[in-house]
Scaffold this motif. Structure first.
Motif, short mmCIF file in Angstrom:
data_model
loop_
_atom_site.label_atom_id
_atom_site.label_comp_id
_atom_site.label_asym_id
_atom_site.label_seq_id
_atom_site.Cartn_x
_atom_site.Cartn_y
_atom_site.Cartn_z
N GLU A 92 0.84 -1.19 0.00
CA GLU A 92 0.00 0.00 0.00
C GLU A 92 0.88 1.23 0.00
OE1 GLU A 92 -3.35 0.32 2.46
OE2 GLU A 92 -3.78 -1.81 2.41
N ARG A 93 0.44 2.22 -0.72
CA ARG A 93 1.22 3.45 -0.83
C ARG A 93 0.81 4.43 0.25
NH1 ARG A 93 3.61 3.86 -6.13
NH2 ARG A 93 3.02 2.04 -7.31
N SER A 94 1.79 5.18 0.67
CA SER A 94 1.48 6.22 1.64
C SER A 94 0.91 7.42 0.90
CB SER A 94 2.75 6.63 2.40
OG SER A 94 3.69 7.15 1.48
N GLY A 95 0.37 8.32 1.62
CA GLY A 95 -0.18 9.51 0.99
C GLY A 95 -1.45 9.92 1.69
N THR A 96 -2.08 10.89 1.12
CA THR A 96 -3.30 11.41 1.70
C THR A 96 -4.40 10.37 1.58
OG1 THR A 96 -2.64 13.59 0.92
CG2 THR A 96 -4.94 13.33 1.57
N PRO A 97 -5.11 10.14 2.67
CA PRO A 97 -6.23 9.19 2.58
C PRO A 97 -7.31 9.74 1.64
CG PRO A 97 -6.12 10.18 4.77
CD PRO A 97 -4.95 10.69 3.99
N THR A 98 -8.13 8.84 1.15
CA THR A 98 -9.18 9.29 0.24
C THR A 98 -10.09 10.28 0.93
OG1 THR A 98 -10.56 7.43 0.84
CG2 THR A 98 -9.18 7.17 -1.11
N LYS A 99 -10.52 11.25 0.16
CA LYS A 99 -11.34 12.32 0.71
C LYS A 99 -12.82 11.94 0.71
CE LYS A 99 -11.44 17.35 0.40
NZ LYS A 99 -10.95 18.50 -0.36
N TYR A 100 -13.21 11.18 -0.30
CA TYR A 100 -14.62 10.83 -0.46
C TYR A 100 -14.77 9.32 -0.54
CZ TYR A 100 -14.45 15.68 -1.86
OH TYR A 100 -14.20 17.01 -1.88
N SER A 101 -15.89 8.85 -0.01
CA SER A 101 -16.17 7.41 -0.11
C SER A 101 -16.61 7.09 -1.54
CB SER A 101 -17.29 7.03 0.87
OG SER A 101 -18.52 7.58 0.43
N MET A 102 -16.57 5.83 -1.87
CA MET A 102 -16.99 5.41 -3.20
C MET A 102 -18.46 5.76 -3.42
SD MET A 102 -16.09 4.35 -6.08
CE MET A 102 -14.44 3.80 -5.79
N GLU A 103 -19.25 5.66 -2.37
CA GLU A 103 -20.67 6.00 -2.47
C GLU A 103 -20.85 7.48 -2.83
OE1 GLU A 103 -24.68 6.01 0.31
OE2 GLU A 103 -22.96 4.81 0.92
N GLN A 104 -20.06 8.35 -2.23
CA GLN A 104 -20.15 9.77 -2.54
C GLN A 104 -19.74 10.04 -3.99
OE1 GLN A 104 -17.60 11.03 0.72
NE2 GLN A 104 -19.27 12.29 1.53
N VAL A 105 -18.72 9.36 -4.46
CA VAL A 105 -18.27 9.54 -5.83
C VAL A 105 -19.35 9.08 -6.80
CG1 VAL A 105 -16.56 8.80 -7.55
CG2 VAL A 105 -15.83 9.40 -5.23
N VAL A 106 -19.94 7.92 -6.52
CA VAL A 106 -20.99 7.39 -7.39
C VAL A 106 -22.20 8.34 -7.39
CG1 VAL A 106 -22.64 5.50 -7.68
CG2 VAL A 106 -20.24 5.01 -7.21
N ASP A 107 -22.56 8.86 -6.23
CA ASP A 107 -23.67 9.82 -6.15
C ASP A 107 -23.38 11.06 -6.99
OD1 ASP A 107 -25.13 8.20 -4.49
OD2 ASP A 107 -24.62 9.28 -2.65
N LEU A 108 -22.15 11.54 -6.94
CA LEU A 108 -21.79 12.72 -7.72
C LEU A 108 -21.87 12.42 -9.21
CD1 LEU A 108 -20.80 15.63 -7.83
CD2 LEU A 108 -18.47 14.75 -7.67
N PHE A 109 -21.37 11.25 -9.62
CA PHE A 109 -21.47 10.87 -11.02
C PHE A 109 -22.93 10.76 -11.46
CE2 PHE A 109 -17.00 9.43 -10.82
CZ PHE A 109 -16.54 10.04 -11.97
N ALA A 110 -23.75 10.18 -10.62
CA ALA A 110 -25.17 10.05 -10.95
C ALA A 110 -25.80 11.43 -11.12
CB ALA A 110 -25.90 9.26 -9.86
N LEU A 111 -25.46 12.36 -10.24
CA LEU A 111 -25.98 13.71 -10.35
C LEU A 111 -25.47 14.37 -11.63
CD1 LEU A 111 -27.52 16.14 -9.17
CD2 LEU A 111 -25.42 16.73 -7.92
N ALA A 112 -24.19 14.23 -11.92
CA ALA A 112 -23.60 14.85 -13.12
C ALA A 112 -24.18 14.28 -14.40
CB ALA A 112 -22.09 14.67 -13.10
N CYS A 113 -24.64 13.04 -14.37
CA CYS A 113 -25.22 12.41 -15.57
C CYS A 113 -26.71 12.72 -15.73
CB CYS A 113 -24.99 10.91 -15.53
SG CYS A 113 -23.26 10.46 -15.71
N SER A 114 -27.29 13.32 -14.72
CA SER A 114 -28.72 13.65 -14.80
C SER A 114 -28.90 15.04 -15.39
CB SER A 114 -29.35 13.56 -13.42
OG SER A 114 -28.80 14.56 -12.58
#
Length: 128
Positions: A76-98
């Motif tokens: 595993e690589r070090s670095g900044t942890p993810t800012k958004y959950s996969m659910e939040q990303v999917v919700d954003l994509f769903a909104l952007a596609c609507s």
């Protein structure tokens, strides 16, 4: 060790093994045959640093109960942890596609700021 590695690699012939895993396995097999770092480097046309890294990593992970493939995978690589959950990303994509008009927006297509305002309206603070 050699037998376990060879068996694991022969099983992998029935499915696709990423090239990096196959290369790392070749490094370990050549090392097990007694080849030194320079010989492995030349025969595989890779850097000595890579040979050293994977030989050392193989030895470092030998005390853990990991499969051969797990020992050859990237750590595993070090670095900044993810800012958004996969659910939040999917919700954003769903909104952007609507269509924006479905959400009461008098625009023809979404802009980053409009998506952010809409997501904040849902109670989801998101920085776009």
């Amino acid at each position: 060790m050699r037998q376990r590695l060879r068996r694991s690699l022969s099983k992998s012939c029935s499915f696709v093994v990423p090239q990096q895993i196959a290369l790392r396995a070749k490094i370990i097999l050549l090392a097990d045959k007694g080849k030194n770092n320079r010989e492995i480097e030349r025969s595989l046309n890779i850097s000595r640093y890579m040979v050293q890294r994977w030989r050392n990593r193989w030895l470092d992970l030998s005390d853990r109960s990991l499969s051969v493939i797990e020992r050859l995978q990237d750590s595993e690589r070090s670095g900044t942890p993810t800012k958004y959950s996969m659910e939040q990303v999917v919700d954003l994509f769903a909104l952007a596609c609507s269509e924006p008009v479905d959400y009461g927006r008098p625009i023809s297509h979404w802009m980053g700021t409009e998506l952010a305002v809409q997501k904040q309206g849902f109670g989801c603070l998101i920085g776009i």
